[in-house]
Enzyme design. Structure first.
Site, PDB file in Angstrom:
ATOM      1  N   CYS A   1      48.207  38.564  36.330  1.00  0.00           N
ATOM      2  CA  CYS A   1      48.192  37.797  35.089  1.00  0.00           C
ATOM      3  C   CYS A   1      47.499  38.637  34.030  1.00  0.00           C
ATOM      4  O   CYS A   1      47.962  39.716  33.699  1.00  0.00           O
ATOM      5  CB  CYS A   1      47.538  36.432  35.286  1.00  0.00           C
TER       6      CYS A   1
ATOM      7  N   ARG B   1      44.417  33.590  36.996  1.00  0.00           N
ATOM      8  CA  ARG B   1      45.573  32.719  37.173  1.00  0.00           C
ATOM      9  C   ARG B   1      46.416  33.174  38.357  1.00  0.00           C
ATOM     10  O   ARG B   1      46.998  32.359  39.073  1.00  0.00           O
ATOM     11  CB  ARG B   1      46.425  32.714  35.892  1.00  0.00           C
TER      12      ARG B   1
END
Lengths: 300, 144
Positions: free
Chosen positions: A253, A258
């Site tokens: 990410c 994430r």
């Protein structure tokens, strides 16, 4: 004494149901010996405004990262963090946090780099617990110190470095491997604008790693913040995106948080054999000299 | 360059504390962020979103006519974002009611003197820098 698994039927469908617990199971097991609940949030103050009774706090940024080198803490520091929270090597850890467990999954991934055996996520995280009106307290627990051993971090299995990703590109183009970009679509295409006076987080190039599938991480979450069912997840990652559980997958990410969430989904909910998180992610790749980049909606 | 008195006092308060107590002070400030007045309460789209904050934060700046053009600040951030609320509260406590010139004279990096980088992390501090930049831009637009 071993802490039992949550027998919930939704969890039973996942490849590794032992990696999740429901809010109702946790409410019934808060007093279990050998279980420690850990809150890990994006917001560094949120735990102090109220938390699950008995939960201790681990801050991903100020505690799990090395203060100088861009890396995670070493075995000595990790042992100290765990010991002072009353966590031993055999402790069952349940992690939860804000933002759909985004940072909780990141903490769980770091705990896994140290090979902690039994670490689970609270399905739905903090928001589901709060939404259900379950008990929250503000008093900070004072756990009896444990004796966590100094274990060297093992990055080989679930962590990818930039060089690993470069090596991986050939496998991706030949179809034996995959890359999953879990950022938002404008970040993926490279169209995200930089406004004057408001620098974004310093990447000098926009776009994605060639061959990467775009699957924003939050697509794995249901309305209430819990994970979607196994069938819904398979429909996204396997049917729609064409990933196979035998693929060698690297997820990334912006800074690796994430993508920890997606790493968790692919590894434990869908049972993929080999998934690594590239924590250097776009803040490294988008600044590195002479690495290939693709722009637009095509994988490239 | 000097800070408005209320902001200078806050910076001194933070600087006098250790990292853990700085977090407690930030938590107290987050609780003191005033509610939005009615004219903004249902009008989030008339406010400016500060995208650099890690949680949703909306900001409105009013510059009064006449006198030394005092600046009034309004913030909206959810209770589950106490750090963002704490940053907003620093800006409100330190700058609300100050003359436009005084707001524009605040050094862009004043927040480094709060000593929060260690307790909060440098990444999270981006939000407070962005808030000040956006406040100044609106003050400049209103007075320019």
């Amino acid at each position: 004494m071993a802490v039992t698994n949550d027998p919930d039927p939704k969890l039973a469908e996942y490849a590794h149901p032992e990696r999740l617990v429901t809010t109702s199971w946790l409410a019934d097991h808060l007093e279990d010996p050998g279980l420690v609940v850990v809150e890990s949030d994006e917001d560094v103050l949120l735990y102090d405004t109220g938390h699950i009774p008995g939960a201790v706090k681990v801050d991903w940024h100020t505690e799990l990262n090395d203060p100088v080198t861009r890396d995670y803490v070493d075995g000595t520091r990790f042992a100290e963090i765990m010991s002072e929270r009353g966590i031993g090597r055999d402790t069952t850890i349940v992690v939860y946090g804000d933002r759909n467990n985004w940072w909780a999954a990141y903490a769980l991934w770091v705990f896994s780099l140290f090979g902690h055996a039994d670490v689970r996520l609270l399905d739905g995280g903090r928001s589901k617990w709060v939404a259900e009106g379950r008990e929250m307290v503000t008093d900070t627990p004072t756990p009896a110190r444990a004796d966590y051993p100094v274990v060297e971090r093992d990055d080989a299995g679930i962590r990818a470095f930039k060089e690993d990703v470069l090596d991986h590109l050939g496998l991706v183009s030949s179809g034996g491997g995959a890359l999953v970009d879990v950022r938002s679509l404008p970040e993926y295409t490279g169209e995200k604008l930089h406004m004057p006076d408001y620098p974004q987080e310093g990447a000098v190039r926009g776009g994605h790693i060639p061959g990467a599938a775009s699957v924003p991480w939050a697509r794995a979450a249901a309305e209430d913040g819990s994970f979607k069912s196994r069938a819904e997840l398979a429909a996204i990652y396997e049917q729609e995106q064409g990933l196979a559980p035998s693929d060698d997958v690297v997820a990334y990410c912006r800074i690796g948080e994430r993508s920890s969430h997606t790493w968790f989904v692919l590894t434990y909910l869908l049972g993929f054999d080999r998934v690594r998180n590239y924590d250097g992610s776009w803040t490294e790749w988008g600044n590195a000299v002479r690495v290939p980049i693709a722009q637009g909606e095509e994988r490239g | 360059m000097s800070l408005p008195p209320a902001l200078a006092e806050l910076v001194d308060d933070f600087a006098a504390l250790g990292p853990k107590d700085r977090l407690q002070l930030l938590l107290e400030l987050s609780r003191e962020l005033p509610e939005l007045p009615d004219r903004y309460a249902d009008a989030a789209d008339s406010m400016e979103q500060v995208h650099e904050c890690q949680s949703p934060l909306f900001l409105a700046v009013e510059v009064a006519e006449g006198g030394d053009r005092p600046v009034h600040l309004f913030f909206s951030a959810p209770p589950e974002a106490p750090t963002t609320r704490g940053f907003a509260s620093i800006m409100h406590t330190g700058l609300d009611g100050q003359p436009a010139d005084a707001v524009l004279a605040v050094p862009d990096d004043f927040y480094t003197d709060l000593g929060l980088a260690e307790a909060v992390s440098p990444l999270r501090l981006r939000g407070i820098a962005a808030m000040l930049a956006r406040i100044k831009r609106q003050v400049r637009a209103a007075t320019g």
